[in-house]
Design an enzyme around this catalytic site. Sequence first.
Site, PDB file in Angstrom:
ATOM      1  CB  ALA A   1      -0.901   0.003   1.237  1.00  0.00           C
ATOM      2  CE  LYS A   2       3.301   6.708  -4.012  1.00  0.00           C
ATOM      3  NZ  LYS A   2       4.679   6.235  -3.749  1.00  0.00           N
ATOM      4  CB  CYS A   3      -0.086   3.909   3.805  1.00  0.00           C
ATOM      5  SG  CYS A   3       0.879   2.526   4.446  1.00  0.00           S
TER       6      CYS A   3
ATOM      7  CE1 TYR B   1       7.611   6.192  -0.124  1.00  0.00           C
ATOM      8  CE2 TYR B   1       5.425   5.589   0.655  1.00  0.00           C
ATOM      9  CZ  TYR B   1       6.364   5.666  -0.366  1.00  0.00           C
ATOM     10  OH  TYR B   1       6.042   5.181  -1.616  1.00  0.00           O
TER      11      TYR B   1
END
Length: 365
Positions: free
Chosen positions: A203-205, A209
């Site tokens: 998931a790009k959450c 990061y």
Amino acid sequence: MTGGDILGFQRNLAPTPVSDAEREALLVNPGFGKVFTEHMVTVRYADSKGWYDARVEPFGPIPMSPATAVLHYAQEIFEGMKAYRSSDGGVTLFRPDANARRFRDSARRMAMPEIPEELFLGAVRELVTVDEKWIPGQAESSLYLRPYMIASEVFLGVRPSAEYLFGVIACPVGAYFKGGPTPIKLWISEEYTRAAPGGTGAAKCGGNYATSLVAQAEATREGCDQVVFLDTTERKYVDELGGMNIFFVYDDGTLVTPPLTGTILPGITRDSIIQLARDAGHQVVERPYSVDEWRADAGNGRLREVFACGTAAVVTPVGTLRSAAGEFSVGDGTPGEVTLKLRAQLLDIQQGRAKDPHGWVQKAL
């Protein structure tokens, strides 16, 4: 309104537009993520009524309560994509439908509502249309677009939010490399990992990061540009960099890249590179790839090139891998032939200088 039909966007444009002269001065050297366009898009969601209140308004702060759910439980996702000034003067988007699908996948994993593709794309096109003058025209420049969604309900309690804010902001960006791509140095993180099976790696959450930053800081202290993470089970197989996927190029032209098993982000640039490489006759193998294999094949000369890829930098050559046990390099320290060829081909398609055999480029205006 459920969002099944695209919402009409209410436009509330900036009352005092930035002058042409001021905007042109900002576009000379905008950097990355430092200069923002004049407007932003917002759309709201509530469990009780679906998607509603689609707006274009001046770029600015988002008022929120200190008890807003995203600040406490990190229900947040985002995307990264670009709009380009094409060679014919028009404006294009590169594979925006893929971004829309990945955004929905990320939302599903984070227990957030899935925004309809037509609404996602409509919001992106709306902002590009309003702030079209902010798209640079120089080589390798573009308008970076950041769709995002946050939990906006005001409450404290461990459960999915019942309200959300979807938005799109944009910033003009120049060429990531000044004077051409230069091989970067990577640091192996042996203490920290990025994501585990069953986690949020695909998931790009923001949390993915955030957990990478301590390892990135370590890489910086060790004189490296980026950190490379290993698998969480055996701590020997390469997953991905802090913000990019990675490829290995062998002397027979074969490309190897770690497989999508749920722990790494399914990069759209990654997928595009795989397709372009296969179009050019390269064999592309998706399989686990160990640091020991990287070291051994760099030493015997079978491994000729390594590169990372992502939306921001497109394709980045990798020269040196460093760890507590020492360092080694790949090739002669210059960007490899396959790396540069794939990079140039992808950029040419994105900016309308080459044929688009897969229909990846879509007209925005």
